[in-house]
Design an enzyme around this catalytic site. Structure first.
Site, mmCIF file in Angstrom:
data_model
loop_
_atom_site.group_PDB
_atom_site.id
_atom_site.type_symbol
_atom_site.label_atom_id
_atom_site.label_comp_id
_atom_site.label_asym_id
_atom_site.label_seq_id
_atom_site.Cartn_x
_atom_site.Cartn_y
_atom_site.Cartn_z
ATOM 1 N N HIS A 263 -2.176 -5.804 4.152
ATOM 2 C CA HIS A 263 -1.338 -4.977 4.222
ATOM 3 C C HIS A 263 -1.056 -4.014 5.543
ATOM 4 O O HIS A 263 -1.823 -3.905 6.364
ATOM 5 C CB HIS A 263 -1.405 -3.920 3.055
ATOM 6 C CG HIS A 263 -1.445 -4.535 1.656
ATOM 7 N ND1 HIS A 263 -2.372 -4.041 0.717
ATOM 8 C CD2 HIS A 263 -0.878 -5.552 1.217
ATOM 9 C CE1 HIS A 263 -1.838 -4.767 -0.107
ATOM 10 N NE2 HIS A 263 -1.330 -5.672 -0.138
ATOM 11 N N TYR B 246 -10.482 5.453 1.169
ATOM 12 C CA TYR B 246 -10.107 5.343 2.755
ATOM 13 C C TYR B 246 -9.327 6.594 2.951
ATOM 14 O O TYR B 246 -8.723 6.973 2.238
ATOM 15 C CB TYR B 246 -9.469 4.031 2.881
ATOM 16 C CG TYR B 246 -8.056 3.672 1.895
ATOM 17 C CD1 TYR B 246 -7.100 3.675 2.602
ATOM 18 C CD2 TYR B 246 -8.378 3.087 0.645
ATOM 19 C CE1 TYR B 246 -5.874 3.400 1.718
ATOM 20 C CE2 TYR B 246 -7.429 2.876 0.062
ATOM 21 C CZ TYR B 246 -6.015 2.794 0.422
ATOM 22 O OH TYR B 246 -5.138 2.549 -0.095
#
Length: 202
Positions: free
Chosen positions: A66, A135
């Site tokens: 992605h 993240y």
């Protein structure tokens, strides 16, 4: 001070960094600083994070590859439970390593972090029964700005560990599985991304 060790330009790809925090442990458990702006800046890493994300996935799940096109994100990723094989692919058209990939196993035991700057496609494969993945991002998520790259593009040749199967002309999970028989599990979206020569680049 000095609570992290940073390996820069890993895999020979400019900008990719592996970060190892100092872990202070004894018989009772451990403590570590998972992020310190001061220590990052001392290591020459001056990115600004604006959003934290967390996901949980089961064995065989592959998320990726992605990126955001108009609002690219740098990501500082780590695993707090289980293990994943985490991958970045350079999509910077002016880069000497355009199309090159680097992968690293991130686990709750090794506590390593991986920084992927803007201009890369990113994804991971879950190797444990369950993995929790955290993240930090340098830009917000922008719906409609998503881009993707086929996780199994033969031109890139990512060597996903434990994965068995043969490329059949698409990003479909059909025909792939892990060595222990666990099925490869991708979203419908991730089975439709194009290969490098037909995808977006920065």
């Amino acid at each position: 001070m000095g609570q992290i060790k940073v390996e820069k330009n890993v895999g020979g790809i400019e900008g990719l960094c592996v970060i190892e925090p100092a872990v202070h442990g004894d018989a009772r458990g451990y403590f570590m600083e998972t992020y310190s702006q001061r220590d990052m800046e001392e290591a020459g890493l001056t990115m600004n994070f604006v959003q934290d994300n967390q996901s949980c996935s089961t064995k065989g799940v592959l998320r990726g590859l992605h990126f955001q096109k108009e609002f690219p994100q740098g990501k500082l990723v780590r695993v707090i439970k289980g293990s994943v094989f985490d991958v970045a692919v350079d999509l910077r058209s002016d880069s000497n390593t355009y199309g090159k990939w680097f992968g690293i196993e991130l686990t709750e035991e090794n506590k390593k972090q991986f920084y992927i700057p803007e201009g890369f496609a990113h994804g991971f494969l879950v190797l444990s029964d369950v993995a929790e993945f955290c993240y930090k991002c340098t830009d917000f998520y922008h719906p409609g700005d998503e881009g993707g790259l086929a996780w199994n593009d033969p031109e890139i040749g990512i060597e996903w560990p434990q994965l068995v199967g043969e490329y059949k002309g698409s990003a479909s999970a059909e025909g792939y599985h892990l060595e222990d028989g666990a099925a490869l599990n991708l979203s419908d979206k991730d089975q439709k991304w194009a290969v490098l020569k037909d995808t977006f680049h920065f």
